[in-house]
Design an enzyme around this catalytic site. Structure first.
Site: not given
Length: 278
Positions: A20-21, A70, A91, A130-132, A154
C-alpha cells in the site's frame, strides 16, 4: 508531473506487488506539491548491496525496506540510527551526501497510532504478545517510558528481547509464555504483534483470555487485514478501545516521509488513500 528534476523514493522488498506504500506516499507527495515520486521495486537478497550502491550513485533521496530485507540491509549502510541499532532492523533509508543512513520508524508508528486514542503513552502497563521483528520494534519504542511485559509461545525469544531492552534502557522489562494465566486487569494497553487472525486465517487469535480485562484498556492488533480481527472483536465486546494495524502503517510511513523530505505529510491524506483501496 515527472521531469528531469523529480526526486526518487521507493520501496525495496520481495515481494512488493501488494504494498500500500506507493499509493499512500504518492498521495502525500501530491498533497504537498513536492517533485518526488515513490515506486516499488521487487529485489532479491543477493542484489541488495547493488541497490544501495546504485541508489547512491543515481541520487535517490531514500527508500523503505520491507520483508525480508530489514536486517540484511544493515550491513550495506554507512550509518545506522541508534533506535534502529537497538531494534536490530531498518525499515527506512535516507541518502544524504552520498551516504546511506538507516532508521526504523515501525515502533514510532505504533506509538503514534495509540496516542491518537489516549494521548501521550507514558507510565502505562503494557502487554505485548509475540516476539518477532514487529514486536521488537514496538517494544523498543514503548519500553522507554512504560512498564512492559512480553509474552510469546517460545519463551526464550521473549526473554532475549526483554533482557536486551532491560540492559540498554536501564528499565526492567518482564517476559513470559503464552500458557500462563495472566491477570489482564493489570494491563492498560495490550498489543498483538503476531500473525494470528490475519487473512485468510480469520478465525485464529492469540490464546489470551479477555475475561477480566479492564473496560478502559486499549487493545491493538498490528494486523489490518481483516480490519477487525477476532482478537479486537472480543476486546470491543468487553468495552475496550481497539486499534488495528492501519494506523501503525500510516504513521511509520509519515515518519519516513518526513525523514526524506523534511516535510510533515497530512496523516488524513495518507489514511484516506489506503482506505480507498482496501
Amino acid at each position: 508531473m515527472i521531469n528531469s528534476k523529480t526526486k526518487l523514493l521507493g520501496l525495496i522488498g520481495h515481494p512488493v506487488e501488494h504494498s500500500l506504500s506507493p499509493t499512500m506516499h504518492n498521495e502525500a507527495i501530491k498533497d504537498k506539491d513536492l517533485n518526488y515520486v515513490y515506486l516499488a521495486f521487487d529485489v532479491e537478497s543477493e542484489n541488495l548491496k547493488d541497490v544501495v550502491n546504485g541508489a547512491k550513485a543515481i541520487g535517490w533521496k531514500g527508500f523503505n525496506i520491507t520483508i525480508p530485507h530489514k536486517i540484511e540491509i544493515m550491513k550495506y549502510l554507512d550509518k545506522i540510527d541508534n533506535d534502529a541499532k537497538l531494534i536490530g532492523a531498518v525499515n527506512t533509508v535516507k541518502i544524504e551526501n552520498n551516504k546511506a543512513i538507516g532508521y526504523n520508524t515501525d515502533g514510532i508508528g505504533a506509538r503514534l497510532s495509540i496516542e491518537e486514542i489516549i494521548g501521550e503513552v507514558k507510565d502505562y502497563n503494557i502487554l505485548v504478545i509475540g516476539a518477532g521483528g514487529s514486536s521488537r520494534a514496538v517494544c523498543c519504542e514503548l519500553a522507554k517510558n512504560n512498564n512492559l511485559t512480553i509474552i510469546n509461545r517460545t519463551v526464550e525469544k521473549a526473554e532475549i528481547i526483554a533482557n536486551d531492552l532491560s540492559n540498554k534502557l536501564n528499565n526492567a522489562v518482564y517476559y513470559g509464555g503464552l500458557n500462563h494465566n495472566y491477570n489482564m486487569a493489570n494491563f492498560d494497553i495490550i498489543i498483538n504483534t503476531t500473525s494470528l487472525g490475519m487473512y485468510p486465517n480469520v478465525d485464529n487469535k492469540p490464546p489470551i483470555s479477555m475475561q477480566n480485562i479492564k473496560k478502559d484498556a486499549v487493545v491493538m492488533d498490528l494486523i489490518y487485514n481483516p480490519k477487525e480481527t477476532l482478537f479486537l472483536k472480543e476486546a470491543k465486546e468487553k468495552g475496550c478501545a481497539t486499534i488495528n494495524g492501519l494506523g501503525m502503517l500510516i504513521y511509520q510511513g509519515a515518519k519516513s516521509f518526513e525523514i526524506w523530505t523534511g516535510v510533515k505529510p497530512d496523516i488524513n491524506i495518507m489514511k484516506n488513500a489506503i482506505i480507498d483501496i482496501l
